[in-house]
Design a protein around this motif. Sequence first.
Motif, PDB file in Angstrom:
ATOM      1  N   THR A 112      22.680  60.611 -37.462  1.00 20.50           N
ATOM      2  CA  THR A 112      24.070  60.877 -37.850  1.00 20.50           C
ATOM      3  C   THR A 112      24.758  61.958 -37.036  1.00 20.50           C
ATOM      4  O   THR A 112      25.924  61.844 -36.709  1.00 20.50           O
ATOM      5  CB  THR A 112      24.139  61.249 -39.337  1.00 20.50           C
ATOM      6  OG1 THR A 112      23.418  60.290 -40.082  1.00 20.50           O
ATOM      7  CG2 THR A 112      25.568  61.304 -39.826  1.00 20.50           C
ATOM      8  N   HIS A 154      26.254  67.511 -42.028  1.00 19.87           N
ATOM      9  CA  HIS A 154      27.474  68.281 -41.748  1.00 19.87           C
ATOM     10  C   HIS A 154      27.360  69.754 -42.128  1.00 19.87           C
ATOM     11  O   HIS A 154      28.163  70.262 -42.913  1.00 19.87           O
ATOM     12  CB  HIS A 154      28.685  67.641 -42.434  1.00 19.87           C
ATOM     13  CG  HIS A 154      29.122  66.381 -41.765  1.00 19.87           C
ATOM     14  ND1 HIS A 154      29.747  66.374 -40.536  1.00 19.87           N
ATOM     15  CD2 HIS A 154      28.992  65.077 -42.115  1.00 19.87           C
ATOM     16  CE1 HIS A 154      29.996  65.132 -40.176  1.00 19.87           C
ATOM     17  NE2 HIS A 154      29.539  64.321 -41.108  1.00 19.87           N
ATOM     18  N   HIS A 161      28.709  63.460 -48.400  1.00 22.01           N
ATOM     19  CA  HIS A 161      28.479  63.352 -46.964  1.00 22.01           C
ATOM     20  C   HIS A 161      28.949  64.595 -46.213  1.00 22.01           C
ATOM     21  O   HIS A 161      28.259  65.089 -45.339  1.00 22.01           O
ATOM     22  CB  HIS A 161      29.163  62.106 -46.425  1.00 22.01           C
ATOM     23  CG  HIS A 161      28.988  61.954 -44.947  1.00 22.01           C
ATOM     24  ND1 HIS A 161      27.744  61.790 -44.386  1.00 22.01           N
ATOM     25  CD2 HIS A 161      29.873  61.982 -43.918  1.00 22.01           C
ATOM     26  CE1 HIS A 161      27.866  61.713 -43.066  1.00 22.01           C
ATOM     27  NE2 HIS A 161      29.147  61.844 -42.759  1.00 22.01           N
ATOM     28  N   HIS A 184      35.591  62.886 -44.069  1.00 21.49           N
ATOM     29  CA  HIS A 184      35.188  64.034 -43.256  1.00 21.49           C
ATOM     30  C   HIS A 184      36.190  65.173 -43.374  1.00 21.49           C
ATOM     31  O   HIS A 184      37.379  64.930 -43.560  1.00 21.49           O
ATOM     32  CB  HIS A 184      35.042  63.637 -41.787  1.00 21.49           C
ATOM     33  CG  HIS A 184      33.835  62.795 -41.539  1.00 21.49           C
ATOM     34  ND1 HIS A 184      33.897  61.447 -41.337  1.00 21.49           N
ATOM     35  CD2 HIS A 184      32.514  63.119 -41.494  1.00 21.49           C
ATOM     36  CE1 HIS A 184      32.670  60.965 -41.168  1.00 21.49           C
ATOM     37  NE2 HIS A 184      31.809  61.954 -41.269  1.00 21.49           N
ATOM     38  N   HIS A 215      28.363  61.497 -34.803  1.00 21.46           N
ATOM     39  CA  HIS A 215      28.809  62.855 -34.496  1.00 21.46           C
ATOM     40  C   HIS A 215      28.027  63.464 -33.347  1.00 21.46           C
ATOM     41  O   HIS A 215      26.841  63.173 -33.164  1.00 21.46           O
ATOM     42  CB  HIS A 215      28.659  63.735 -35.722  1.00 21.46           C
ATOM     43  CG  HIS A 215      29.347  63.174 -36.921  1.00 21.46           C
ATOM     44  ND1 HIS A 215      30.715  63.107 -37.019  1.00 21.46           N
ATOM     45  CD2 HIS A 215      28.865  62.633 -38.062  1.00 21.46           C
ATOM     46  CE1 HIS A 215      31.037  62.560 -38.180  1.00 21.46           C
ATOM     47  NE2 HIS A 215      29.928  62.253 -38.841  1.00 21.46           N
TER      48      HIS A 215
HETATM   49 FE    FE Z   1      29.802  62.192 -40.888  1.00 20.87          FE
END
Ligand code: FE
Length: 507
Positions: A141, A187, A238, A302, A496
């Motif tokens: 990811t 993240h 997320h 996001h 990402h």
């Molecule tokens: Fe993401």
Amino acid sequence: MAAPTQPNTPQQVATQPPPETMQWPDTPKYRGFFAPSRIEADVWDLEVEGRIPPELNGAFYRAAADTQYPPRFPNDVYINGDGMIHMVRFDNGHADLKTKFVRTKRFELERAARQALFGAYRNPYTDDPSVLGVDDGNANTSIIWHAGKLLALKEAALPYELDPVTLDTKGVHDFSGQIPGRTFTAHPKHDPRTGELIAFAYNASGLPDKQIHIYEIAGSGKVTRAQTFEVPYSSMVHDWLVTRDHFVFTISPMVADSEQLRREEQYFVWDPNQGTYVAIIPREEGVRGIKWFRSELLMETHSLNAWTEGDTLVADHFTAKSGWFSQFPNTTVGPLPEKPPFLHRWTFDLTQGAAHWDDATDTYRSEQLIASPGDMPRVDPRVLMEKNRHAWIGGMHLDEPKCDIGPMGPPFNSLIYRDNDTGETTHWAPGEHAAPEEPVFVPKSEDAAEGEGYLLALIGRRDQNRHDLVILDALDIAAGPIATVKIPFRLRYGFHGTWVPAEELQR
Ligand code: FE
Ligand code: V55
């Protein structure tokens, strides 16, 4: 509960014979431009149109899901694919490419068996019995640089550490045992003032649970603080928002339930009756000072950035008024349409909010900042957690043609820039057969002003079955690329990435 699309039991899965031929499912996400690429390559001195700025020295890294073997379920979610890292190393005007799969435990076991052994996304009940209990992390990811380490992230598992030059896999990185769980967000946020990595984990038990852990990790790699709080239900978390003084979680009802996991393959199901909550946690006081707010039904995709000014917290993020049905189509109420994400600014009065979610009210302001749908936002990382002026996103610009080769992948036709002082936007579109992926910002120098630098983005040239990496002047993206680095083959589109300056890599 809607009927599962592919009912199964662990027994049924375990007795499936191994596939006799190597063939992708005949579905759009395994066809044409969206088929797995799986190419591990070194290409020195990529062809360049224009001139790469000589001060651009360092490495662009990006994570993708590039499935090694046909999935055990033809309708498997895209994000269950194997982590593939794309690196473009910039050196004094030259660009060299390296791509490599992360050698996760799962990847190695499946390669040895020459077939998929892990079943549905995060569902151990659908795995081959031979891999029961084995970590199913696929590191697909995001990729970050912290404490001198290159880490490939997947929110369902712990990070994998990679060699930043060879991309060889060093192994699972558990922060030297300093964090308790089996998962770690894709993240985390870097605090540019302190060099800390601020992170969280959900479902850290490895199965659905209602705890969220928050970690503060020093630039040295030492975990200086770990806290836990409870959420109303277990669901996909997320991304999040971090200011200098607060952590903000948007809890949306893409719920996870252990009973459901035993009954069917899908990890998440959208339950619109559960509602959306927002938790704001003061960084210094910690989870004791948590404040809950309610939101209309939506899901954060996001975050762009957030900041605290006195009793006001401003949070800029993409939210969609639906679940992520392209990945997790089941809902508790039957078929629902998927809605695109738009950039919203939420403004909270921090004197409001309730200590418990049951008492929370809908007392914040929400305003849409960009007319076009989009996602994959970026700010100059040196202003993260404080008020930023410049912002970049991947977008579906309403005045540009849609990429005509679809339907998968980031549905963007443009990169869009927004000036936070004036509210004005500009954009650049790569053409109707092309789709940009996430942009990454690189400052011109360490002491350059905010936004003075380059915007790097991979562009899927879908008609040519290959990618470009474009370099734009970040404050004048409408002028088009300063340089276009041509990648002679197709990468599987990814998620990402990050930039690591050469001085960091040499340390
Ligand atoms: Fe993401
Ligand atoms: C997302 C992506 C993931 C994942 C969960 O973009 C959520 C959302 C690429 O993997 O596992």
